[in-house]
Enzyme design. Structure first.
Site, mmCIF file in Angstrom:
data_model
loop_
_atom_site.group_PDB
_atom_site.id
_atom_site.type_symbol
_atom_site.label_atom_id
_atom_site.label_comp_id
_atom_site.label_asym_id
_atom_site.label_seq_id
_atom_site.Cartn_x
_atom_site.Cartn_y
_atom_site.Cartn_z
ATOM 1 N N ARG A 212 0.851 -1.188 0.000
ATOM 2 C CA ARG A 212 0.000 0.000 0.000
ATOM 3 C C ARG A 212 0.891 1.243 0.000
ATOM 4 N NH1 ARG A 212 -3.641 -2.657 -1.459
ATOM 5 N NH2 ARG A 212 -5.649 -3.006 -0.474
ATOM 6 N N HIS A 260 -1.537 0.679 -9.438
ATOM 7 C CA HIS A 260 -2.196 -0.236 -8.479
ATOM 8 C C HIS A 260 -2.832 -1.395 -9.265
ATOM 9 C CE1 HIS A 260 -4.159 -0.549 -4.265
ATOM 10 N NE2 HIS A 260 -4.157 -1.738 -4.846
HETATM 11 P P1 NDP Z 1 -1.957 -11.628 4.712
HETATM 12 O O1 NDP Z 1 -2.809 -11.113 5.802
HETATM 13 O O2 NDP Z 1 -2.113 -13.027 4.273
HETATM 14 O O3 NDP Z 1 -0.401 -11.422 5.063
HETATM 15 C C1 NDP Z 1 0.078 -10.261 5.672
HETATM 16 C C2 NDP Z 1 1.507 -10.527 6.113
HETATM 17 O O4 NDP Z 1 2.053 -9.308 6.628
HETATM 18 C C3 NDP Z 1 1.598 -11.566 7.240
HETATM 19 O O5 NDP Z 1 2.722 -12.377 7.054
HETATM 20 C C4 NDP Z 1 1.774 -10.693 8.477
HETATM 21 O O6 NDP Z 1 2.464 -11.325 9.543
HETATM 22 C C5 NDP Z 1 2.605 -9.572 7.909
HETATM 23 N N1 NDP Z 1 2.531 -8.372 8.751
HETATM 24 C C6 NDP Z 1 1.448 -7.613 9.033
HETATM 25 N N2 NDP Z 1 1.776 -6.599 9.854
HETATM 26 C C7 NDP Z 1 3.103 -6.729 10.084
HETATM 27 C C8 NDP Z 1 4.025 -6.006 10.856
HETATM 28 N N3 NDP Z 1 3.664 -4.937 11.565
HETATM 29 N N4 NDP Z 1 5.305 -6.426 10.884
HETATM 30 C C9 NDP Z 1 5.695 -7.524 10.187
HETATM 31 N N5 NDP Z 1 4.863 -8.262 9.425
HETATM 32 C C10 NDP Z 1 3.576 -7.873 9.382
HETATM 33 O O7 NDP Z 1 -2.184 -10.622 3.462
HETATM 34 P P2 NDP Z 1 -1.958 -10.925 1.916
HETATM 35 O O8 NDP Z 1 -0.648 -11.564 1.745
HETATM 36 O O9 NDP Z 1 -3.147 -11.576 1.335
HETATM 37 O O10 NDP Z 1 -1.942 -9.418 1.340
HETATM 38 C C11 NDP Z 1 -0.976 -8.492 1.783
HETATM 39 C C12 NDP Z 1 -1.298 -7.094 1.286
HETATM 40 O O11 NDP Z 1 -1.022 -6.981 -0.115
HETATM 41 C C13 NDP Z 1 -2.756 -6.646 1.369
HETATM 42 O O12 NDP Z 1 -3.109 -6.290 2.685
HETATM 43 C C14 NDP Z 1 -2.776 -5.468 0.431
HETATM 44 O O13 NDP Z 1 -2.400 -4.288 1.124
HETATM 45 C C15 NDP Z 1 -1.702 -5.813 -0.593
HETATM 46 N N6 NDP Z 1 -2.288 -6.122 -1.897
HETATM 47 C C16 NDP Z 1 -1.970 -5.317 -2.965
HETATM 48 C C17 NDP Z 1 -2.479 -5.565 -4.205
HETATM 49 C C18 NDP Z 1 -2.072 -4.768 -5.381
HETATM 50 O O14 NDP Z 1 -2.626 -4.939 -6.472
HETATM 51 N N7 NDP Z 1 -1.106 -3.874 -5.240
HETATM 52 C C19 NDP Z 1 -3.397 -6.693 -4.445
HETATM 53 C C20 NDP Z 1 -3.651 -7.486 -3.277
HETATM 54 C C21 NDP Z 1 -3.128 -7.181 -2.054
HETATM 55 P P3 NDP Z 1 1.821 -12.609 10.289
HETATM 56 O O15 NDP Z 1 1.903 -13.726 9.258
HETATM 57 O O16 NDP Z 1 2.703 -12.846 11.423
HETATM 58 O O17 NDP Z 1 0.403 -12.244 10.618
HETATM 59 C C1 OXD Z 2 -6.309 -5.705 -2.902
HETATM 60 C C2 OXD Z 2 -5.863 -4.768 -3.929
HETATM 61 O O1 OXD Z 2 -6.112 -5.451 -1.711
HETATM 62 O O2 OXD Z 2 -6.212 -4.944 -5.116
HETATM 63 O O3 OXD Z 2 -6.887 -6.751 -3.273
HETATM 64 O O4 OXD Z 2 -5.130 -3.821 -3.618
#
Ligand code: NDP
Ligand code: OXD
Length: 297
Positions: A212, A260
């Site tokens: 993000r 994005h």
């Molecule tokens: P998940 O919830 O599966 O994974 C999030 C990961 O981030 C987990 O490993 C979590 O740790 C880690 N995390 C969260 N907070 C912290 C922190 N403070 N310090 C260290 N690690 C942290 O999410 P997804 O993998 O499904 O998606 C991740 C993000 O990708 C979405 O939230 C979105 O913002 C972004 N995204 C962007 C898109 C785009 O087109 N640009 C499309 C889809 C998603 P833990 O495993 O320990 O909980």
């Molecule tokens: C998502 C994105 O969070 O597209 O799925 O950013």
């Protein structure tokens, strides 16, 4: 959604809401304040994406209504494709070849093997862990960083703030796949960039952010690109979206940007996923991928 779920009564905000007391599920991406709050019988909110930050940002979000997010293979594969493509593009210096082609220059400059590059992925969730494994299978040295400890074969796993600096120190290409939460806001800043490895083949680190935009301090990234503290950056997300016309990122020679679009959600696939979750709920099965509101993801 009507085509895929003809048996389900679907109302579209704002014009086709009818009696709001009938509405039990909301499907949303950027809900304006007061809309979700106005639905007295809401049982579940479905995010149309993997991230839920835009929903949690609603100051009038009703308490106690569970929120489910998207976590399904099509979206995951799209993100993995993007991350792998960008890592390979930097690794194989594709932009340099393109510039040479534009200038009709036949320059077969030396390259290096994937194992010369240490890729570090922030976020080892659904998206980060898949991208990590695919990159490792190509021969990159891959590590990941998450809040809680993970064990993934072939991936060096770092956890928590105590291990953040060690993770940064070994990383030549930093990939961000974190959710946007209060803890991750502004995380990619000058101080963090300064801690990245400078021992890789390019002599300075590369940043890829597909998490993000609010996670990055854009003035710090620009300063780092200009000073050489960063070798290059791929940015899919921005502090302000759409990216303002006057942003220096548009024409920066070291920046590759996409709007994005790293993992664009396919409407048919996301609809099928949401309807499947609604049917699970209707038949008493647990809805999958409910987020933890306190954690923010
Ligand atoms: P998940 O919830 O599966 O994974 C999030 C990961 O981030 C987990 O490993 C979590 O740790 C880690 N995390 C969260 N907070 C912290 C922190 N403070 N310090 C260290 N690690 C942290 O999410 P997804 O993998 O499904 O998606 C991740 C993000 O990708 C979405 O939230 C979105 O913002 C972004 N995204 C962007 C898109 C785009 O087109 N640009 C499309 C889809 C998603 P833990 O495993 O320990 O909980
Ligand atoms: C998502 C994105 O969070 O597209 O799925 O950013």
């Amino acid at each position: 959604m009507r085509r895929q779920g003809p048996d389900i009564d679907i109302r579209v905000w704002p014009d086709e809401m009818g009696n709001i007391e009938d509405i039990t599920y909301a499907v949303a991406w950027l809900p304006p304040p007061h809309v979700l709050e106005s639905l007295p019988n809401l049982k579940m909110i479905f995010s149309l994406g993997a991230g839920v930050d835009a929903i949690l940002n609603d100051p009038t979000l009703p308490e106690g209504v569970p929120i489910a997010r998207v976590a399904e293979p099509d979206l995951t594969m799209r993100m993995t494709e993007y991350v792998v493509m960008q890592v390979l593009m930097h690794h194989r210096q594709q932009r340099r070849f393109e510039e040479n082609q534009r200038n009709r220059i036949w320059d077969c400059f030396p390259t290096h093997s994937a194992s010369a590059l240490a890729v570090g992925i922030m976020g080892l969730g659904v998206l980060g862990s898949d991208a990590a494994q695919k990159l490792a299978s190509l021969g990159f040295k891959v590590a990941g960083w998450s809040r809680s400890r993970k064990t993934i074969s072939g991936i060096e796993c770092f956890a928590g703030s105590d291990e953040f600096d060690s993770f940064l120190k070994r990383t030549d290409i930093l990939v961000c796949l974190l959710p946007h939460t209060p803890e991750t806001t502004g995380l990619i800043n000058g101080e963090v960039i300064a801690k990245l490895s400078r021992k890789g083949p390019f002599g300075a680190p590369i940043l890829i952010n597909a998490g993000r935009g609010k996670q990055q301090v854009e003035s710090d990234i620009l300063a780092a690109l200009d000073s050489g503290a960063l070798y290059a950056a791929t940015l899919d997300v921005f502090e302000t979206e759409p990216l303002p016309q006057d942003s220096p990122f548009w024409s920066h020679p070291k920046v590759t940007l996409t709007p994005h679009a790293a993992a664009d959600s396919d409407p048919d696939t996301i609809t099928a996923y949401v309807l499947h979750q609604i049917r699970r709920h209707q038949t008493g099965l647990p809805v999958e991928n409910i987020i933890d509101r306190k954690r923010g993801y």
